[in-house]
Write a protein that holds these residues in place. Structure first.
Motif, PDB file in Angstrom:
ATOM      1  N   LEU A  65       0.946  -1.128   0.075  1.00 12.89           N
ATOM      2  CA  LEU A  65       0.129   0.357   0.097  1.00 12.89           C
ATOM      3  C   LEU A  65       0.843   1.241   0.106  1.00 12.89           C
ATOM      4  CD1 LEU A  65      -2.772  -1.230   2.776  1.00 12.89           C
ATOM      5  CD2 LEU A  65      -2.923  -1.266  -0.062  1.00 12.89           C
ATOM      6  N   HIS A  66       1.812   1.148  -0.682  1.00 14.49           N
ATOM      7  CA  HIS A  66       2.908   2.499  -0.825  1.00 14.49           C
ATOM      8  C   HIS A  66       2.399   3.548  -1.698  1.00 14.49           C
ATOM      9  CE1 HIS A  66       3.503   0.121  -4.508  1.00 14.49           C
ATOM     10  NE2 HIS A  66       4.051   1.239  -5.324  1.00 14.49           N
ATOM     11  N   SER A  67       1.343   3.526  -2.568  1.00  9.55           N
ATOM     12  CA  SER A  67       0.809   4.735  -3.315  1.00  9.55           C
ATOM     13  C   SER A  67      -0.630   4.793  -3.291  1.00  9.55           C
ATOM     14  CB  SER A  67       1.406   4.381  -4.635  1.00  9.55           C
ATOM     15  OG  SER A  67       0.627   3.208  -5.229  1.00  9.55           O
ATOM     16  N   ALA A 108      10.045   9.279   8.051  1.00  8.51           N
ATOM     17  CA  ALA A 108       8.827   9.650   8.578  1.00  8.51           C
ATOM     18  C   ALA A 108       7.454   9.901   7.663  1.00  8.51           C
ATOM     19  CB  ALA A 108       8.914  11.163   9.455  1.00  8.51           C
ATOM     20  N   LEU A 109       7.854  10.469   6.338  1.00  8.78           N
ATOM     21  CA  LEU A 109       6.684  10.342   5.515  1.00  8.78           C
ATOM     22  C   LEU A 109       6.277   9.052   4.946  1.00  8.78           C
ATOM     23  CD1 LEU A 109       8.165  13.423   3.081  1.00  8.78           C
ATOM     24  CD2 LEU A 109       6.136  13.492   4.912  1.00  8.78           C
ATOM     25  N   LEU A 114       1.559   5.367   5.298  1.00  3.79           N
ATOM     26  CA  LEU A 114       0.920   3.952   5.582  1.00  3.79           C
ATOM     27  C   LEU A 114      -0.077   4.130   6.601  1.00  3.79           C
ATOM     28  CD1 LEU A 114       0.769   1.367   4.139  1.00  3.79           C
ATOM     29  CD2 LEU A 114       2.171   0.615   6.473  1.00  3.79           C
ATOM     30  N   ASN A 115       0.320   4.901   7.705  1.00  2.00           N
ATOM     31  CA  ASN A 115      -0.598   4.939   9.058  1.00  2.00           C
ATOM     32  C   ASN A 115      -1.778   5.584   8.758  1.00  2.00           C
ATOM     33  OD1 ASN A 115       1.289   2.940  10.023  1.00  2.00           O
ATOM     34  ND2 ASN A 115       1.954   4.345  11.621  1.00  2.00           N
ATOM     35  N   ALA A 116      -1.671   6.753   7.983  1.00  2.00           N
ATOM     36  CA  ALA A 116      -2.745   7.789   7.797  1.00  2.00           C
ATOM     37  C   ALA A 116      -3.441   8.000   6.427  1.00  2.00           C
ATOM     38  CB  ALA A 116      -2.614   8.879   8.314  1.00  2.00           C
ATOM     39  N   TRP A 117      -2.396   8.344   5.565  1.00  5.85           N
ATOM     40  CA  TRP A 117      -3.067   8.613   4.116  1.00  5.85           C
ATOM     41  C   TRP A 117      -3.476   7.203   3.354  1.00  5.85           C
ATOM     42  CZ3 TRP A 117      -4.319  13.337   2.754  1.00  5.85           C
ATOM     43  CH2 TRP A 117      -3.838  14.335   3.488  1.00  5.85           C
ATOM     44  N   ALA A 118      -2.725   6.260   3.403  1.00  6.26           N
ATOM     45  CA  ALA A 118      -3.218   5.050   2.820  1.00  6.26           C
ATOM     46  C   ALA A 118      -4.686   4.631   3.325  1.00  6.26           C
ATOM     47  CB  ALA A 118      -2.232   3.821   3.183  1.00  6.26           C
ATOM     48  N   PRO A 119      -4.712   4.648   4.771  1.00  8.36           N
ATOM     49  CA  PRO A 119      -6.241   4.266   5.085  1.00  8.36           C
ATOM     50  C   PRO A 119      -7.427   5.231   4.658  1.00  8.36           C
ATOM     51  CG  PRO A 119      -4.653   4.210   6.894  1.00  8.36           C
ATOM     52  CD  PRO A 119      -3.911   4.765   5.775  1.00  8.36           C
ATOM     53  N   LEU A 120      -6.940   6.649   4.574  1.00  5.23           N
ATOM     54  CA  LEU A 120      -7.905   7.636   4.062  1.00  5.23           C
ATOM     55  C   LEU A 120      -8.071   7.329   2.328  1.00  5.23           C
ATOM     56  CD1 LEU A 120      -9.365  10.338   4.272  1.00  5.23           C
ATOM     57  CD2 LEU A 120      -7.390  11.284   3.355  1.00  5.23           C
ATOM     58  N   ARG A 149       7.353  11.593  22.751  1.00  7.53           N
ATOM     59  CA  ARG A 149       8.433  12.042  22.014  1.00  7.53           C
ATOM     60  C   ARG A 149       9.207  11.162  21.432  1.00  7.53           C
ATOM     61  NH1 ARG A 149      11.782  15.694  25.606  1.00  7.53           N
ATOM     62  NH2 ARG A 149      11.250  14.172  27.242  1.00  7.53           N
ATOM     63  N   THR A 150       9.223   9.844  21.699  1.00  7.39           N
ATOM     64  CA  THR A 150      10.109   8.884  21.189  1.00  7.39           C
ATOM     65  C   THR A 150       9.270   7.965  20.095  1.00  7.39           C
ATOM     66  OG1 THR A 150       9.148   7.188  22.771  1.00  7.39           O
ATOM     67  CG2 THR A 150      11.023   8.190  23.615  1.00  7.39           C
ATOM     68  N   TYR A 151       8.160   8.159  19.646  1.00  4.38           N
ATOM     69  CA  TYR A 151       7.618   7.782  18.642  1.00  4.38           C
ATOM     70  C   TYR A 151       6.838   9.103  18.049  1.00  4.38           C
ATOM     71  CZ  TYR A 151       8.587   3.092  19.864  1.00  4.38           C
ATOM     72  OH  TYR A 151       9.216   1.800  19.915  1.00  4.38           O
ATOM     73  N   PHE A 152       7.676   9.740  17.597  1.00  5.96           N
ATOM     74  CA  PHE A 152       7.168  10.974  17.008  1.00  5.96           C
ATOM     75  C   PHE A 152       6.341  10.869  15.740  1.00  5.96           C
ATOM     76  CE2 PHE A 152       8.497  14.509  13.961  1.00  5.96           C
ATOM     77  CZ  PHE A 152       7.645  15.437  14.272  1.00  5.96           C
ATOM     78  N   SER A 153       6.921  10.426  14.436  1.00  4.66           N
ATOM     79  CA  SER A 153       6.148  10.254  13.258  1.00  4.66           C
ATOM     80  C   SER A 153       5.042   9.394  13.429  1.00  4.66           C
ATOM     81  CB  SER A 153       7.153   9.888  12.454  1.00  4.66           C
ATOM     82  OG  SER A 153       8.031  10.685  12.019  1.00  4.66           O
ATOM     83  N   TYR A 154       5.202   8.300  14.300  1.00  5.10           N
ATOM     84  CA  TYR A 154       4.167   7.273  14.534  1.00  5.10           C
ATOM     85  C   TYR A 154       2.775   8.104  15.187  1.00  5.10           C
ATOM     86  CZ  TYR A 154       1.271   3.574  16.296  1.00  5.10           C
ATOM     87  OH  TYR A 154       0.449   2.487  16.763  1.00  5.10           O
ATOM     88  N   GLY A 155       3.160   8.785  16.371  1.00 12.74           N
ATOM     89  CA  GLY A 155       2.242   9.680  16.863  1.00 12.74           C
ATOM     90  C   GLY A 155       1.356  10.354  16.146  1.00 12.74           C
TER      91      GLY A 155
END
Ligand code: NAP
Length: 245
Positions: A65-67, A108-109, A114-120, A149-155
């Motif tokens: 689901l990379h694109s 980060a992108l 994968l965690n936000a834009w792909a589900p959208l 602060r230790t899972y910045f991009s994930y959060g």
């Protein structure tokens, strides 16, 4: 095209761990489950056989689901194979450690994608084909409360998906309901560099939910026709602490 009268659910990242528990739960309720996987082909096939042996129905679909194109294609292929899709569970995700001080923008992108834009994108493609009814459940994280602060991009990615949940619930009502489950520490991370699950004492209830608890919440939200735009924390109350650790 294989026509079926059954309710059909697509579960992304459904071959292993929490995704597999969700697939088992839905299949036990007579829902035809489309088990999406990226690399876990043998686990996906084993799960399919397990579900069929138990009297259920399931099939598998591979996709990275990379694109936006690959997300749209997954919905199209699942629809073509089953003749319909009633439910979508956005479970696939990545969980990588980084911080504001050391994050690499490409990684980060990738995580936010994968965690936000792909589900959208998956939700939009799903909803466009569901003018007469359907439901989506997004997998968030109890980290949407508090600052990690230790899972910045994930959060960031899960907060974005939380926001997408609300706006999509509004956008796609009344035909498609969009809800979310926010798990606490369920299973230790698979990715290198992740920390083990915190001890049970970190949760006010003194316990950490199982993958089956998450699956039960997903099933509940998929099937309640009067609920949309809701986030259910299944975390033993961890989110009430606000601060992550
Ligand atoms: N585990 C926990 O304690 C916990 C806590 C809070 C929230 N959550 C959330 O709950 C969900 C499930 O958690 P989990 O720990 O079971 O997940 P996971 O094992 O880390 O990942 C689930 C699946 O995502 C798929 N995936 C990864 N990158 C992909 C890509 N580029 N394209 C397509 N699929 C991809 C993988 O499929 P393949 O294996 O087939 O490659 C993987 O099996 C996730 O959204 C996670 O953020 C989990």
């Amino acid at each position: 095209m294989e026509e079926t009268a059954q309710t059909v659910a697509l579960v992304t990242g459904g071959a292993v761990r929490i995704g597999a528990a969700i697939c088992r739960r839905l299949a036990s309720a007579d829902i035809l489950v489309v088990i999406h996987y990226r690399t876990s082909s043998s686990q996906a096939e084993a799960l399919r056989q397990e579900i069929v042996a138990a009297g259920g129905q399931a099939l598998t679909i591979q996709a990275d689901l990379h694109s936006a194109e690959s997300c749209a294609e997954l919905i199209e292929r699942a629809w073509y194979k089953c003749g319909r899709l009633n439910y979508l569970v956005n479970n696939a995700g990545v969980f990588r450690r980084d911080a504001v001080t050391d994050f690499v923008i490409e990684q980060a992108l990738e995580q936010v994608w994968l965690n936000a834009w792909a589900p959208l994108i998956l939700t939009r493609e799903f909803a466009q084909r569901c003018p007469t009814g359907g439901a989506v459940v997004n997998l968030l994280d109890r980290r949407i409360h508090g600052l990690d602060r230790t899972y910045f991009s994930y959060g960031i990615s899960k907060r974005l998906l939380e926001n997408f949940t609300y706006i999509c619930a509004l956008e796609y009502a009344p035909s498609v309901r969009i809800n979310a489950v926010a798990p606490g520490a369920i299973l230790p991370p698979r990715q290198p560099g992740g920390e083990p699950a915190p001890p049970a004492g970190a949760a006010p209830l003194g316990l950490h939910p199982s993958p089956d608890d998450i699956a039960d919440a997903v099933y509940f939200l998929l099937t309640r026709t009067c609920i949309t735009g809701q986030v259910v924390f299944v975390d033993g109350g961890q989110h009430l602490h606000g601060q992550i650790f």
